[in-house]
Design an enzyme around this catalytic site. Sequence first.
Site, PDB file in Angstrom:
ATOM      1  CG  ASP A  23      -2.167   1.004   1.403  1.00 28.45           C
ATOM      2  OD1 ASP A  23      -2.119   1.503  -0.027  1.00 28.45           O
ATOM      3  OD2 ASP A  23      -3.108   1.169   2.151  1.00 28.45           O
ATOM      4  NE  ARG A  40      -1.639   4.172   4.040  1.00 29.50           N
ATOM      5  CZ  ARG A  40      -2.700   4.994   3.397  1.00 29.50           C
ATOM      6  NH1 ARG A  40      -3.195   5.063   2.220  1.00 29.50           N
ATOM      7  NH2 ARG A  40      -4.330   4.768   4.387  1.00 29.50           N
ATOM      8  CG  HIS A  63      -4.353   2.194  -4.694  1.00 32.03           C
ATOM      9  ND1 HIS A  63      -3.911   0.868  -3.456  1.00 32.03           N
ATOM     10  CD2 HIS A  63      -5.413   3.376  -4.393  1.00 32.03           C
ATOM     11  CE1 HIS A  63      -4.926   1.272  -3.209  1.00 32.03           C
ATOM     12  NE2 HIS A  63      -5.416   2.583  -2.829  1.00 32.03           N
ATOM     13  N   GLY A  65      -3.981   6.919  -5.442  1.00 28.18           N
ATOM     14  CA  GLY A  65      -4.701   8.301  -5.583  1.00 28.18           C
ATOM     15  C   GLY A  65      -6.308   7.377  -6.613  1.00 28.18           C
ATOM     16  CE  LYS A 201     -22.747  10.874   8.043  1.00 27.27           C
ATOM     17  NZ  LYS A 201     -22.614  10.600   6.158  1.00 27.27           N
ATOM     18  N   GLY A 354      -7.526   5.430   9.904  1.00 24.09           N
ATOM     19  CA  GLY A 354      -8.062   6.220   9.546  1.00 24.09           C
ATOM     20  C   GLY A 354      -8.558   7.853  11.177  1.00 24.09           C
ATOM     21  CG  ASP A 355     -11.190  10.704  10.991  1.00 25.34           C
ATOM     22  OD1 ASP A 355     -10.101  11.279  10.263  1.00 25.34           O
ATOM     23  OD2 ASP A 355     -12.206  10.477  10.793  1.00 25.34           O
ATOM     24  N   GLY A 377     -10.613   2.075   6.564  1.00 21.03           N
ATOM     25  CA  GLY A 377     -11.563   1.187   6.068  1.00 21.03           C
ATOM     26  C   GLY A 377     -11.564   0.041   6.851  1.00 21.03           C
TER      27      GLY A 377
END
Length: 650
Positions: A23, A40, A63, A65, A201, A354-355, A377
Amino acid sequence: MTMLKKNVTDIDVRGKRVIVRVDFNVPLDKKTGEITDDKRIQAALPTIRYLIEAQAKIILVSHLGRPKAGPEAKFSMKPAVDRLSELIGQPVTLAADVIGEDAKHKAELLQPGDVLMLENVRFHKEETKNDPVFARSLASMAEIYVNDAFGTAHRAHASTAGLARYLPAVSGFLIQKELDVMGQALQNPKRPFVAILGGAKVSDKIGVIENLMDKVDTLIIGGGMSYTFFAAMGKEIGCSLCETDKIDLAKSLIEKAEKQNINLLLPVDTVIAETFAADAPSQIVCSGKVPEGWMGLDIGPKSISEFTEVIKDAATIVWNGPMGVFEFEAFAGGTREIARAVADSDAVSIIGGGDSAAAIELLGFADRVTHISTGGGASLEFLEGKVLPGVDALLDKNPRRTMAAGNWKMNAGTPAEALKLVEALKPAVAKAASEVVVAVPYTALASVVEACSYTNIKVAAQNCHDQDSGAFTGEISAKMLAGMGVSHVVIGHSERRQYFAETDESVNRKIKAALNWGLRPIVCCGETLDQRESGETLSLIHSQIVAAFENLTIAQAAFVTVAYEPIWAIGTGKVATDEQAQEVCAQIRKTISELYDEETAASMRILYGGSVNAANASGLFAQPDIDGGLVGGASLKSDDFSVICLAGHA
Ligand code: PGA
């Protein structure tokens, strides 16, 4: 869920071409195109260095972007290649394309210890579609596949899950570490186990809350999503974030926590403001008493000290999602103090990507926690208990992990009937150590494949044709099945041998076609009652196996599962005794060792089929040479089949 997968140390890579999914989706400076954070790339170094040392020929693929329409210079892997080359202190070649002539040529030229990087794999739209032709082309450059891209492990793409259909696939050290640390926390946590969930959320975290609810002692909920919980309790939340359509869900989660005796902690006080801005004047109020026109933007000091007390005593902590709007200094206090408490604690502390990973970095506590997941994710889905396709596709540590394969034959052929069966099966077998497969009629394949993604249920077809295309009315090719995402195919079932003129030769052709398209064949053999009574069983089975494996390489043979299915036992209720089944399966293994070698034979998975049911499965599966079952009738009753699935070992 078992995570016993092979890693790069379990396979001989010396001198072999090894394609490694990394990654390297690193952030780039928009103006200069330079890498702004190389974490990464750093994270993949242990695997890359190991492979260099082991003298593998290394092909990296990643990959970067989101290129939309083919190759674009601004999404080139060039900056990553330059950075990697600096970090490992040796040249890294960049191919001009992904599966084109340049890539293939450069892969050919690799010497042991060399590193080649392919261009951005998302220059091909086939990548995210997990297109079998593309995956096969990518795989054709290498002999072994190593997945070390945890950040994309939750995606079934060609370079994550697809490659594993064609090559022996193992994890790199990064994925291994992610699975070890997070898997251990979820499966066997040191207690007290405290989960801290935040973020905007509830809807993003429902799966995580539900999955962790069964495992934790204390669940702390902060951040934007806490207001939906307060709304569910009928409290005043002013104009704080609230997902009105999730209020009922929040209510049921509160009830569930009560019922399960889980200590559910919500903030007792809240930092509020009238506008969502960095410099908005703020006040502190009791939670649930946010005045009209005000919104909660952080947890207050009382909540901080209450949460800190709990965190202090924890032995395992999983944290996902900030406590407030930490990007604004005025509302970063809650997140910072919780981060500090986590950093100060002696617990095994896991920050789920993530955050929250960004927050802990920004606040300077990154080196004081046990593990920060490199996947946003992916770690979220892992914490939800979902099966990650990029991990699931890797080889099992034990090649003879039990397989329970249900053969539905011409039953449950409508999507509705089929889905009813698998939906009942899903929760029942979620924790099965066995590999669970269902062979469904063609008419329900597409729906079942879809329904079983992210679960531990694999989907098989009951037959395939050996040609890819052509004038063969009514036939379905292995290529077509691969395109549908089917993973296994039953070949040479006795009913096909008996009624559809299937021969040893056609079985062999079909096995080759299946392997050519990355499908795992479950190859059947077996004798009739007459043949058994006249003492022909062993010689017949021997010749069926010899014919089935004709001209298959040792690497291909490793992808085959054999099923011994005495015809007299199929659908008759007359099950072979444990001893009868064992005798023939041992002989199959012996034949395999004569055709290949001891190691191939010792790793070959051999099933028994014929009136396997919930009562006899565990006895049969416990035989030394029987590694599971191909189950007809009993697989149509989800209660029975789940008992059979649970009878196996990892
Ligand atoms: P049965 O079928 O379990 O109903 O005997 C086995 C099979 O056909 O594979």
